[in-house]
Design an enzyme around this catalytic site. Structure first.
Site, PDB file in Angstrom:
ATOM      1  N   LYS A 225      11.814  54.514  41.457  1.00 50.90           N
ATOM      2  CA  LYS A 225      10.924  54.028  42.511  1.00 50.90           C
ATOM      3  C   LYS A 225       9.475  54.085  42.026  1.00 50.90           C
ATOM      4  O   LYS A 225       9.065  55.065  41.395  1.00 50.90           O
ATOM      5  CB  LYS A 225      11.100  54.887  43.765  1.00 50.90           C
ATOM      6  CG  LYS A 225      10.328  54.400  44.980  1.00 50.90           C
ATOM      7  CD  LYS A 225      10.599  55.295  46.193  1.00 50.90           C
ATOM      8  CE  LYS A 225       9.891  54.785  47.438  1.00 50.90           C
ATOM      9  NZ  LYS A 225      10.122  55.683  48.598  1.00 50.90           N
TER      10      LYS A 225
ATOM     11  N   SER B 285      11.763  53.211  52.635  1.00 49.67           N
ATOM     12  CA  SER B 285      10.890  52.512  51.721  1.00 49.67           C
ATOM     13  C   SER B 285      11.455  52.336  50.315  1.00 49.67           C
ATOM     14  O   SER B 285      10.925  51.528  49.548  1.00 49.67           O
ATOM     15  CB  SER B 285       9.544  53.251  51.633  1.00 49.67           C
ATOM     16  OG  SER B 285       9.732  54.540  51.090  1.00 49.67           O
TER      17      SER B 285
ATOM     18  N   SER C  92      13.538  57.459  53.737  1.00 48.41           N
ATOM     19  CA  SER C  92      13.388  56.390  52.750  1.00 48.41           C
ATOM     20  C   SER C  92      14.435  56.335  51.651  1.00 48.41           C
ATOM     21  O   SER C  92      14.509  55.345  50.936  1.00 48.41           O
ATOM     22  CB  SER C  92      12.012  56.465  52.103  1.00 48.41           C
ATOM     23  OG  SER C  92      11.089  55.854  52.947  1.00 48.41           O
TER      24      SER C  92
HETATM   25  N1  GLN Z   1       9.993  54.848  57.716  1.00 51.05           N
HETATM   26  C1  GLN Z   1       9.347  56.127  57.600  1.00 51.05           C
HETATM   27  C2  GLN Z   1       7.852  55.940  57.488  1.00 51.05           C
HETATM   28  O1  GLN Z   1       7.417  54.830  57.448  1.00 51.05           O
HETATM   29  C3  GLN Z   1       9.889  56.899  56.454  1.00 51.05           C
HETATM   30  C4  GLN Z   1       9.376  56.444  55.137  1.00 51.05           C
HETATM   31  C5  GLN Z   1       9.709  57.371  54.014  1.00 51.05           C
HETATM   32  O2  GLN Z   1      10.646  58.158  54.097  1.00 51.05           O
HETATM   33  N2  GLN Z   1       8.905  57.309  52.983  1.00 51.05           N
HETATM   34  O3  GLN Z   1       7.116  56.880  57.456  1.00 51.05           O
END
Ligand code: GLN
Length: 486
Positions: A79, A154, A178
């Protein structure tokens, strides 16, 4: 079977028996990318030259039979939030579009020592803020199961790459879901380790009290193999915990007889898609047939998890992102004649809409007059959510829930309404707030052919219990063997 279809454990066996070389395996993945990348766009950077060089080095190790690890010669996707000193690390943001980190993250260092092969860096929501990968400043990644749909976020690029056989294993990061949500939407396995289990050194910070790096893989055994390499104490991350790391692969294959699995009522209320609920309940019944014991459970503060998470995460984000000022890192606005103007134009031009929204909201909840009403209150609620889990562990060994209330939604469906987007995180964020570990494993498909994931949650440092249950379930089903129509 094509080489790119191998799991990490299968590839390792073939490499060890010299039925394939790391160069052949890496070429197979790079060739695969030529046909699938135009369809799904999982990667931001493909590091072909580095990968071939690493593969050659791995082949030398494999031929000599010295210094071989389970990941030697295995192609991995990373990532783009994890610092790699020889590959751009952009966080899918304009502000870091040319950022070449001066150092490696600890997990990257460990992977290099293990002899892994870096295929490239994967797409994500900008600074990991999002649930669909649509917040990337650079491209939209498509779900390999239905290209009109999001892969989740994400870590959407990593999950899509694994589902599409565009890497053998991958790394993601999870602040509020994410890793698990994209794993669920793409029918792959994703594990969010306990806070403190894996070093965050070199992970670009979003919500520092929540962030963890973890594996995204084709099956549970690969998850264990990757954990064996990345988990462990790191003096460079003050939140990493100095406690022994078990051999996670040994957890795969243990008996689940008598394992008590909590089923929290609050995770099956309105808003859940009936097909998702049926698949989750069927998965729990399947675990029962393997000898596990379902136990009804209550996690009463679940309804406060979304507001609590979004206050904590945005507060931390606003502080963490203060460092992008045009002076220290990344992009700088040109043609300004004073420093204030330089700061503000750099940030106005460098961050996308969602990131700006979060910086503003985070700054607001931390500001004098609002701090007690919002931030401090959220911290108190966070303690209550944690206590819910702690009480649960007196009665059960694991908790089983859906990962997301619906299967993957359509591209563009939620982009105009941030609250609806935030609501899709309802089942994943509580355990980040509580610091627990969780895994998403494929548990079937809806009638439209969209994947659904089962989430298992365990107490801190009980990744081995998670893996035992996940492996037993996986091995008794065929879901993880299905491939998307690419
Ligand atoms: N969807 C969540 C956010 O926008 C989690 C994102 C993540 O785990 N990085 O904060």
């Amino acid at each position: 079977m094509e080489a790119y279809e191998l799991t990490g454990a299968q590839a390792r066996e073939k490499l060890r028996r010299k039925e394939i070389s790391s160069r052949e395996l890496t070429k197979a993945i790079l060739n695969r990318l030529k046909s699938v990348e135009p369809q799904i766009e999982a990667y931001l950077t493909i590091s072909e030259d580095l990968a071939m060089k690493q593969a050659e080095e791995a082949d030398i190790r494999l031929t000599s039979g010295m210094d071989i690890t389970p990941l030697t010669g295995i192609p991995i996707a990373i990532k783009d939030i994890i610092c790699t000193r020889d590959i751009l690390t952009t966080c899918a943001s304009q502000i870091l579009k040319d950022f070449l980190p001066p150092y490696d993250a600890t997990v990257i260092e460990r992977l290099r020592h293990a002899g892994a092969v870096f295929i490239g860096k994967t797409n994500m929501d900008e600074f990991a803020m999002g649930s669909s990968t649509e917040n990337s400043a650079f491209k939209i990644t498509r779900n390999p199961w239905d290209k009109e749909r999001i892969p989740g976020g994400s870590s959407g690029g990593s999950a899509a790459a694994i589902a599409a056989d565009a890497a053998i294993v991958a790394l993601g990061s999870d602040t509020g879901g994410s890793i698990r949500a994209p794993a669920s939407y793409c029918s792959v396995v994703g594990l969010k380790p306990t806070y403190g289990r894996v070093s965050r050194y070199g992970l670009i910070a979003y919500g520092s009290s929540l962030d963890q790096i973890g594996p995204i893989t084709k099956d549970v055994m690969d998850c264990a193999l990757l954990m064996n390499t990345i988990a462990g104490y790191d003096p460079r991350d003050s939140t990493s915990v100095n406690s022994p790391v078990p051999d996670y692969s040994c957890a795969c294959g243990r008996d689940v007889k008598g394992l008590r699995i909590g089923v929290p009522g609050e995770y099956f209320l309105e808003g859940i898609d009936p097909e998702v609920e049926n698949l989750i309940r069927a998965a729990i019944a399947q675990m029962e047939s393997l000898g596990a014991i379902p136990v009804e459970l209550s996690l009463p503060h679940t309804e406060y998890a979304i507001p609590c998470y979004y206050i904590c995460a945005m507060a931390e984000a606003s502080s963490n992102l203060a460092r992008y000022d045009g002076a220290h890192y990344g992009d700088r606005a040109r043609g300004t004649d004073n420093i204030i103007d330089m700061y503000s134009r750099t940030r106005a031009g460098g961050f996308g809409t969602e990131v700006k929204r979060r910086i503003m909201l985070g700054t607001y909840v931390l500001s004098a007059g609002y701090y007690d009403a919002y931030y401090l209150k959220a911290l108190k609620v966070r303690s209550l959510i944690k206590r819910d889990f702690e009480k649960a562990w007196e009665k059960v060994d694991l908790i089983a829930t859906p990962v997301a209330p619906t299967p993957a939604f359509r591209i563009g469906e939620k982009t105009t309404d941030p609250i609806t987007m935030y609501l899709s995180d309802i089942y994943t964020i509580s355990l980040n707030l509580a610091g627990m570990c969780g895994i998403s494993i494929p548990c079937g498909f809806t009638s439209a052919g969209l994947p659904v994931g089962l989430q298992l949650i365990a107490d801190i440092f009980k990744e081995d219990t998670l893996l035992t249950a996940a492996y037993a379930y996986e091995q008794s089903t065929e879901h993880h063997k299905r491939k998307p129509p690419l």
